[in-house]
Design a protein around this motif. Sequence first.
Motif, short mmCIF file in Angstrom:
data_model
loop_
_atom_site.label_atom_id
_atom_site.label_comp_id
_atom_site.label_asym_id
_atom_site.label_seq_id
_atom_site.Cartn_x
_atom_site.Cartn_y
_atom_site.Cartn_z
N TYR A 66 7.95 3.50 5.71
CA TYR A 66 9.40 3.30 5.61
C TYR A 66 10.12 4.62 5.33
O TYR A 66 11.16 4.93 5.93
CB TYR A 66 9.74 2.31 4.50
N MET A 67 9.56 5.40 4.38
CA MET A 67 10.24 6.64 3.99
C MET A 67 10.26 7.64 5.15
O MET A 67 11.27 8.30 5.38
CB MET A 67 9.54 7.26 2.77
N THR A 105 4.73 2.19 2.05
CA THR A 105 5.94 2.80 1.51
C THR A 105 6.26 4.08 2.27
O THR A 105 7.40 4.36 2.63
CB THR A 105 5.75 3.13 0.02
N ARG A 106 5.20 4.85 2.55
CA ARG A 106 5.41 6.12 3.26
C ARG A 106 5.93 5.86 4.67
O ARG A 106 6.73 6.63 5.19
CB ARG A 106 4.10 6.91 3.32
N GLN A 142 0.17 19.27 0.18
CA GLN A 142 -0.76 18.42 -0.57
C GLN A 142 -1.63 19.27 -1.50
O GLN A 142 -1.91 18.87 -2.63
CB GLN A 142 -1.66 17.62 0.38
N CYS A 198 10.11 13.66 3.23
CA CYS A 198 8.75 13.22 2.94
C CYS A 198 7.80 14.40 2.98
O CYS A 198 6.95 14.56 2.11
CB CYS A 198 8.29 12.17 3.95
N THR A 252 0.85 -1.19 0.00
CA THR A 252 0.00 0.00 0.00
C THR A 252 0.89 1.24 0.00
O THR A 252 2.02 1.20 0.47
CB THR A 252 -0.91 0.07 1.24
N PRO A 253 0.35 2.35 -0.53
CA PRO A 253 1.11 3.61 -0.48
C PRO A 253 1.49 3.96 0.96
O PRO A 253 2.61 4.41 1.21
CB PRO A 253 0.12 4.62 -1.05
N VAL A 285 4.07 14.32 1.28
CA VAL A 285 3.50 13.24 2.09
C VAL A 285 2.85 13.86 3.32
O VAL A 285 3.41 14.74 3.95
CB VAL A 285 4.61 12.26 2.53
N ASN A 286 1.63 13.40 3.62
CA ASN A 286 0.96 13.89 4.81
C ASN A 286 1.46 13.10 6.01
O ASN A 286 0.84 12.14 6.46
CB ASN A 286 -0.56 13.74 4.64
N LEU A 332 -0.64 -1.42 -4.20
CA LEU A 332 0.40 -0.95 -5.12
C LEU A 332 0.50 -1.92 -6.30
O LEU A 332 0.40 -3.13 -6.15
CB LEU A 332 1.74 -0.87 -4.39
#
Lengths: 325, 331, 498
Positions: A197-198, A194-195, C325, A206, A190-191, A211-212, C369
């Motif tokens: 981890y980032m 990934t977020r 955003q 981020c 899922t997005p 990225v929120n 994804l």
Amino acid sequence: MTRKFSQIHVLLIVMVVVILTMWILTGSDFLNPGNFQSMAYQMPELGILTLAMMIPMLTAGINLSIIATANLSGIVMALILTSETSLQASGWQSILIVAGAILVGFIIAALIGAINGYFIAYLELPPILASLGMMVMLNGISIVITQGYVISGFPDAMLEIGSADILGIPVPFLLLLICAGIVSLVLNWTPTGTRIYMIGSNPIACFYSGVNNKNVLLRTYMLSGILSGVAAVVMTSRFNSAKADYGESYLLLTVLASVLGGVSASGGFGKVSGVLISLIILQMVSSGLNLMGISNFLTLALWGFILLLVMIIKFLIEKYQQKRH
Amino acid sequence: MKKILIRHESFLAFAIILFSIIITLINPSFFTLENFFDLLKSFSLTGTFAIGMLFVLISGGIDLSFTAIATVSGYTIAVLLLNMGDRLNIFLIFLIAGVIGVSLGILNGAIIDLFKIPSMITTIATSNIFYGLLTVITKGKWLYGFPTWFGDFAQIRVITVRTAEGWPYGLSIITLIWIVLLLAAWFILKFTVLGRSIYAMGSSPVSAQRAGFNLRRLHLFVYGFMGLMAGFGSVIQALLVQTVAPNSLVGKEMDVIAAVVLGGASLTGGTGTVLGALLGVTLLGILGNGMTLMHVPSLWYKVIIGVVILVSVSFTAYRRKQSIRKRVITE
Amino acid sequence: MAEPFLSLKQVSKHYAGVTALDKINFEINPGEIHCLAGENGSGKSTMIKIISGTVKADPGSVIEINGIPIHSMSAMDAINRGIQVIYQDLSSFPNLTVAENIALDYFVANHRKIVNWNELNQIAERAQSRIGVHLPLDANVNEISIADQQLAAICRAMTRDVKLLIMDEPTSSLTKREVDSLLSVVLEMKAKGISTIFVSHKLNEVLQIADRVSVLRDGAMIGTYPAKELDNDSLTFLMTGVKVAYEPFQATGNRDHPILKLNHLSRKGEYQDISLDLYPGEILGLTGLLGSGRTELALSIFGKTQPDQGEILMDGKPVTIKSIQDALKYGIAYVPEDRLIQGLVTTQSVGQNIILTTLDQMTTRRHLLDSAKIRDSIAHWVKDLSIKVPSVQSPVQTLSGGNQQRVVLAKWIAANPKILILDGPTIGIDVAAKRSIHEIIRGLARKGISVIMISEEIPEVYHNCSRILVMHKGCLMKTFVTQDTSIDEIQNYVNGTV
């Protein structure tokens, strides 16, 4: 890349060594199916709680309130389950009440997770302190609700969860596998994953990439809370009771199991597969020593020793690789 | 930052005074010399651990194994007291407990420094090792029935006053030991190059290394010192309750960390003072004592402590944000 | 002239088969101000490490101090011989006071055990007065400006009887006024016979007071020149070995309707009354000194901060951009100045970084994804921007500066922006890589993306932009049409000397 690679390898080697050692020391007892089944009953509590600890750690945070969350949501489930109506109910009615109680427990766990997330993401409190305060407070609320006593005596449907098996696989273990599957799905597919981890590696970059962060952190701690709720189901049904201070000694062990499984203490790296291997190693050490009739406390000492050993080997491998470059 | 820190300490002092007034209004026996001495005595265990934790936090680390270290040293001195108690005296007891504490602490420091394993991970692991092995060896037995001189020492009062009814009370020797430790810690942190180097290392390890500080020596010192305080703490605990149990301290790590952090030490290192740690211990201690005196059911104790931690941490975060905002505007 | 304080003769350094320094000759006289210039990877930092004793030179190299050959020198030896380095990050202790930052070294170096605070303050005070500065000694270092931290670092060197002070990129984050006061301190040191080496790739300011300049390229010493004989262009040529010839960029898009329009935008303490138009397919230059408000303005367009007054119009319609955003939704992208902290997640892979802005589009219908989509997208951008990388799984930190910047660009171009704001797009990037980044930017503009290029290098905006805005102290000084002006004229407006 090489870093994660080496740790999984070290873990697999450690696992083989543990299996061989236990096999030699306990003879056929260790490889007996019965032993595997009993391991599968014991692993899920620590396992699900470790998943609950792992996710915040990936964002470079920590959630010290997982046990307290599990206990409080377990107590609320227990209160519903031990009420007059639920004890008198039978058949489908009883199953519905159990399901309802579990649902309420999950909602409470998710809510606590959201409050943690709010403190950490929106008020920007250091995760360790926010969740420490939360831990003490939740623990206090649990004590106030239970007056410090044990709540016990649940309908059979609830007890089944902790003791039944499907095709020989214990239900708690299935729950662990489902949780691991969901966490793995969230992290890898899922997005948000990934977020997570980032953000664990560099929240500032981020933020500048749109990225929120706050929202992702909120979700992280909610997920951690819900997993604590699942752990609560396993714990209450296996103990047939709920109490304010069950499983407190698990708290730092979940950190130990996560780090042993390759979760970086500074965030950004770690996989569910590594954590599962780490849990299997820890459980095998525990069950093996148990079969030999050796004190549980030696298990603790060995766990600590294995963690140090793996971390030291990892350090030496990294140093060697750096030298070669 | 220093100004903020000073303000942080005055906020704490203010909170302590406020709570004291509220408690006194409800139960005047709070504000008596007798309760004051009792309070100080009851702070001495957490207070001693807090000194060690303060050093570790300033250096930029954390130690979750000090309760396990204290349990090991406490158990050792208890066994010695039971077997050869007549040939020992209080100095030897402190010495032995201290040596055990320092050795185990230095072991932590060495692992952290040599293998660059984060201090939290290292100390979780060693805590399990120390505590696990100890419990295996001792089988978890409680030890009590120490020599009378050990019990008598705990009753020594440095200052003695009498109540209206003629009961004696006063400043316990245990409190005095703690105060001496506090003063020593304050001196080390404030007036020695070693102490300032600990702040420097916690503030920026890279800069410290470039400036030629011996980081290994500092690591060994800091964790060794934490071990020393754990060892002394174990003697204080034994003096206070005259029993040694393997499970009485383990699990209490977080209480000490909470007190020190309330006192203004940061988990990222480089900040914290002895006065702040003292105030943090005092605040949490007074809350407990006050609730008893106000007849708040003890069940509520943890709820209130949890709320105090959350409020105080939020408040600190809020003030930090404000100060950043202000700085941006003035520049 | 007296004999040199330090001289390097035939100094070489090889790392695992790679030549970092090749038979370098270098000398610096007492009281001399010497610039060491060179691009990233030219060997500057290796040379500094050898001089400061942190790295050993290859056998056969000769290092002499005051004419006496030194056979082996540790970092501590170097300090004891009066050689000190002030690194770019200043090596300060943020939570300690200025006085302690200045004097603590002295106590450690002299094996002192006890800190006498009076003495400590006196030492700090003396160090200050030696170079004629006044710092708030009781303040914590994290409360004072970067410029003051730099002065504190110089004071710290003063406590140890410094003879040669090496400063690594000292001016990179200072405002014009701060640079001037730093230079006056350096002149003060010169008068006391202390030598200074400036290590920098941005030498404009430093050239005024330097005596000589040594240029390194690919590990070789190109030469040492009197500073008076060099200017920026000739220095760039020496550093890179190539003559940079730009063709001015011609905007192609129509100029009827601005895609972005700012009307009297203000934010207290940052910028005031800024109005501008941005047309499709143009590259608009925005220049000014550090603190002129150029970055702050960009961050308001990007939604990180909100303006107090004025309005932002996109395609003629007023918009409020409350968050990053929001900015993404409006098609506004921003490439930040600090690539390593704000631009990239350096420990994670190239691929993960590229898809970070478009994660929500990389999903299947079940909101999971889509690995094929992700693989294709990453491969597309790696190829499109010719990012040189062994594998898309490699962590970004293993890439060169130029390739890292391409990753940042890829990340934002993937988001399909209408407006791309580039803040210092080529900071710390070698000249050759710089040109190809400029080519990429021009290509984007040709495709119709509107670009705002923020840079303090005036030649960069002059050669790439059709119009150039100059900001000074938060105000918009002037808008130039590039073909009607010159670099010198813009420079005057930037410095506020008009």
